[in-house]
Enzyme design. Structure first.
Site, PDB file in Angstrom:
ATOM      1  N   HIS A   1      -7.955   6.813  -0.098  1.00 18.83           N
ATOM      2  CA  HIS A   1      -8.868   5.686   0.183  1.00 18.83           C
ATOM      3  C   HIS A   1      -9.358   5.036  -1.110  1.00 18.83           C
ATOM      4  O   HIS A   1     -10.426   4.424  -1.137  1.00 18.83           O
ATOM      5  CB  HIS A   1     -10.119   6.142   0.971  1.00 18.83           C
TER       6      HIS A   1
ATOM      7  N   ARG B   1       0.843  -1.182   0.000  1.00 24.81           N
ATOM      8  CA  ARG B   1       0.000   0.000   0.000  1.00 24.81           C
ATOM      9  C   ARG B   1       0.888   1.245   0.000  1.00 24.81           C
ATOM     10  O   ARG B   1       1.739   1.413   0.882  1.00 24.81           O
ATOM     11  CB  ARG B   1      -0.870   0.017   1.253  1.00 24.81           C
TER      12      ARG B   1
END
Ligand code: AMP
Length: 371
Positions: free
Chosen positions: A154, A65
């Protein structure tokens, strides 16, 4: 070769999940890395520990990530030296997040040199936002020179829950319009048209938009000049104010929404006002995205708050029946996936997000194996 290890590196933590297809084989968190009494001396030791504990045979990829992909990374990308340098150049846009991801990437490349390392960016999903939704009305040359635009964050969560929502409604994702409300410690809204993000509430950084645990969300930027000139606050202190001492922490003295909600339900006026500000902001973005999309199939809540708090869901969308939006109190109380009454013009859903699973599937796509 369907195993994928997903790593989410924080400055002093390493969160991991090992997938075989969609199945979770192992997951966990190495904490307080580099601190005395912590789980590991550095990220290298943390990863070596994982390699000892986990069965990584047949590992197809490691998905990392990475918070900020800037304008360059519009999709998950297999990491080489040039990609590492590009992520490094983005540090000024994500000073808290990108350095940790880089550490994780470097360590994983060193310890697992034969496995493709894939960077999956929080910003990528929002790269489809059209210019009129991504640009602010400032001098175009200044904006272009300094990369000032709405990137949004997000993304893996908004992508996953918007697709899940289409599945719940039994419609192709490419024909489904969804407003996604990711409400966790960080919080953001997105308007997703046919599977593509067309608007989101976060911006250059994850600071603007909805009210969060400790981040302010939208403010008048002039308050920065005002506090600097009139109160003599240095810029770093104002940044700390807006990112760590605002949001629910600023309004109610507590960043944990569950406890603020408990105080609100017990009649505490400070907590009640904080919840009102929080819900009002969600409502403003929802209304704005109804107008951006024109036709909306569903509004979907996710994140720790969105998945669990019936109070927030009910308050945020109360009184919108005339717009085709209503919530069935019993479905809401049972945390069902679809919480609107049958036949509602706009479905309201609560869908648990699966960011790690989405990162694993993006990593597989990037290496050309969809399995
Ligand atoms: P996340 O960042 O997605 O893990 O979300 C964390 C936030 O979700 C915290 O503010 C928690 O207080 C909140 N949260 C978790 N469970 C609940 C719940 N049952 N009701 C209200 N808020 C909750």
């Amino acid at each position: 070769m369907s195993r994928v290890l997903v790593l989410n590196s924080g400055s002093s933590s390493l969160r991991y999940r090992l997938f075989d297809g969609a199945e979770v084989l192992a997951k966990g968190l190495v904490q307080r890395i580099g601190e005395s009494g912590g789980d590991a001396a550095d990220h290298g030791e943390a990863l070596r520990r994982l390699m000892d504990e986990l069965d990584l045979t047949g590992l197809a990829a490691v998905g990392h990530r990475v918070v900020h992909g800037g304008e360059r990374f519009t999709t998950a990308t297999v990491v080489d030296d040039a990609v590492l340098s590009a992520i490094e150049e983005l540090i000024p846009l994500a000073p808290l997040h990108n350095p940790a991801a880089l550490t994780g990437l470097r360590v994983a490349r060193r310890l697992l040199p034969d496995v493709p390392q894939v960077a999956v960016f929080d910003t990528s999903f929002h790269s489809t936002i059209p210019p009129e939704g991504a640009l602010w009305a400032i001098d175009r040359e200044v904006a272009a020179k300094w990369g000032i635009r709405r990137y949004g964050f997000h993304g893996t969560s908004h992508a996953y829950v918007s697709r899940e929502t289409a599945r719940l409604l039994g419609k192709p994702a490419g024909e489904t319009n969804v407003i996604t409300l990711h409400l966790g410690n960080g919080a953001s809204a997105a308007a997703v048209r046919g599977g593509r993000s067309v608007a989101t509430s976060m911006g250059l950084t994850p600071l603007p938009g909805l009210v969060m645990g400790t981040r302010s969300g939208d403010v008048d930027p002039s308050l920065i000049f005002h506090l600097h000139r009139e109160a003599g606050m240095p810029i770093d202190e104002i940044e700390d104010l807006l990112t760590r001492r605002s949001g629910m922490a600023g309004l109610a003295g507590d960043n944990d929404l569950r406890s603020v909600e408990e105080r609100c339900l017990a009649g505490d006026p400070e907590a009640t006002l904080a919840i009102d500000v929080y819900c009002r902001r969600i409502r403003e973005y929802t209304g704005s995205y109804l107008a951006v999309l024109g036709r909306v199939d569903a509004i979907t809540f996710t994140g720790g708050v969105g998945e669990n708090s019936r109070t927030i869901r009910a308050r945020a969308l109360a009184g919108l029946e005339a717009l085709g939006i209503s919530i069935d109190p019993e479905r809401n109380a049972r945390n069902e996936r679809v919480i609107s009454p049958d036949g509602s013009p706009i479905a309201v859903c609560a869908v648990p997000t699966e960011e790690e699973l989405e990162i694993a599937s993006e990593a597989r796509k990037a290496i050309g194996s969809e399995g």
